[in-house]
Design an enzyme around this catalytic site. Structure first.
Site, PDB file in Angstrom:
ATOM      1  N   CYS A  37     -18.531  -0.650  -1.025  1.00  0.00           N
ATOM      2  CA  CYS A  37     -19.385   0.090  -2.155  1.00  0.00           C
ATOM      3  C   CYS A  37     -20.724  -0.245  -2.197  1.00  0.00           C
ATOM      4  O   CYS A  37     -21.546   0.780  -2.949  1.00  0.00           O
ATOM      5  CB  CYS A  37     -18.521   0.349  -3.362  1.00  0.00           C
ATOM      6  SG  CYS A  37     -18.571  -1.110  -4.000  1.00  0.00           S
ATOM      7  N   CYS A 107     -13.027  -4.236  -7.288  1.00  0.00           N
ATOM      8  CA  CYS A 107     -13.968  -4.634  -8.547  1.00  0.00           C
ATOM      9  C   CYS A 107     -13.222  -5.999  -9.214  1.00  0.00           C
ATOM     10  O   CYS A 107     -14.120  -6.813  -9.293  1.00  0.00           O
ATOM     11  CB  CYS A 107     -14.065  -3.579  -9.595  1.00  0.00           C
ATOM     12  SG  CYS A 107     -14.395  -2.043  -8.873  1.00  0.00           S
TER      13      CYS A 107
END
Lengths: 134, 174
Positions: A37, A107
């Site tokens: 990302c 994450c």
């Protein structure tokens, strides 16, 4: 996709945002990124060289809400812990605490990697000093 | 099927954009439901799923980043798992993002523009390196360029967000 209330809470009031002096011999810096990302995260720990307890933690994350919340959460968690305890931290604890959906698991992995690489950086510095003292 | 084959294009990164557009439009026209009203329901379903595939392939190929990852995937390279970013790149990106955040917070438009121009130059250089990598079948080099491009893209997204924020503020008369 909706963020959990805990993610929003950390996102809106992130704890421990900032920087520590990376030249300080007792500061370990972890710099990690998520190629999927393009997020980047820097996490720094100030560690007591005698007791190896994490005395301070700061982070700066450029990324989505989950990445910010994950790094904010781990800086809270590691403070007061020894680096041995901190190394045991796993991303699944972050996922559970923040209720992260499967697409946001990376994450939490990023935050775990950041803690570990900050501790490794500290250890590297300490070892280099020990070598120099010989 | 890889998106290149779906659109009948050869596997290459620096493809001819006009050719891509033409293939896409031709296929879209040929697959349009109005042309298949006489077909059986199963044939119509097949045509529809082919049309969806064509749209998706076009979307992937139009963009440098997604086209590059599709091309790497066609050569068996998983770009995300094989691109451990090197510390130097991360440091550079972190520095750029911090400078941009600072410029945004202080509403320093000139600094934002300078940073945006710097990143644009970096993107162009990365695109050239990617073209070279693919041309030489050096997929490792191409994958490294991909990672670099991915981080730079996020920076550009942020620049666009700042511009949008400014426009919105102007529209509200702030």
């Amino acid at each position: 996709m909706a963020y959990s209330t805990k993610v929003i809470e950390h996102y809106e009031n992130p704890r421990n945002v900032g920087t520590l002096d990376k030249e300080d011999e007792n500061v370990g810096t972890g710099l990690v990124g998520a190629p999927a990302c393009g997020d980047v995260m820097r996490l720094q720990l100030k560690i007591n060289p005698e007791t190896e307890v994490v005395e301070d933690a700061k982070f700066k994350t450029f990324g989505c809400g989950s990445a910010i919340a994950s790094s904010s959460l781990v800086t809270e968690w590691v403070k007061g812990k020894t680096i041995t305890e901190a190394m045991k931290l796993s991303n699944t604890q972050i996922v559970e605490e923040l209720n992260l959906p499967p697409v946001k698991i990376h994450c939490s992995v990023l935050a775990e990697d950041a803690i570990k690489s900050a501790i490794e950086d500290f250890k590297r510095k300490k070892a280099a000093r020990a070598d120099a003292a010989k | 099927m890889d998106p290149f084959s779906t659109l009948g294009l050869s596997l290459r990164f620096d493809l001819d954009v006009a050719e891509l557009e033409r293939r896409y439009r031709d296929l879209q026209r040929a697959l349009h439901p109005d042309k298949h009203t006489q077909a059986s329901p199963s044939e119509r379903r097949a045509t529809l799923s082919k049309a969806v595939e064509v749209n998706e392939a076009y979307r992937v190929l139009r963009d440098d980043l997604s086209r590059a990852s599709a091309l790497l995937a066609a050569h068996g390279v998983n770009v995300v798992s094989e691109s451990k970013a090197d510390p130097e790149l991360l440091m550079e990106v972190m520095e750029l993002r911090e400078a941009l955040a600072e410029a945004r917070a202080t509403k320093n438009d000139a600094a934002v523009a300078t940073l945006a121009a710097r990143v644009k130059a970096l993107e162009d250089a990365t695109r050239r390196a990617m073209i070279e990598g693919f041309a030489a079948n050096d997929f490792k080099k191409a994958a490294l360029s991909w990672t670099r491009m991915r981080y730079l893209r996020r920076f550009v997204d942020e620049v666009n967000a700042i511009a949008e924020e400014k426009e919105n503020a102007a529209a509200r008369g702030v």
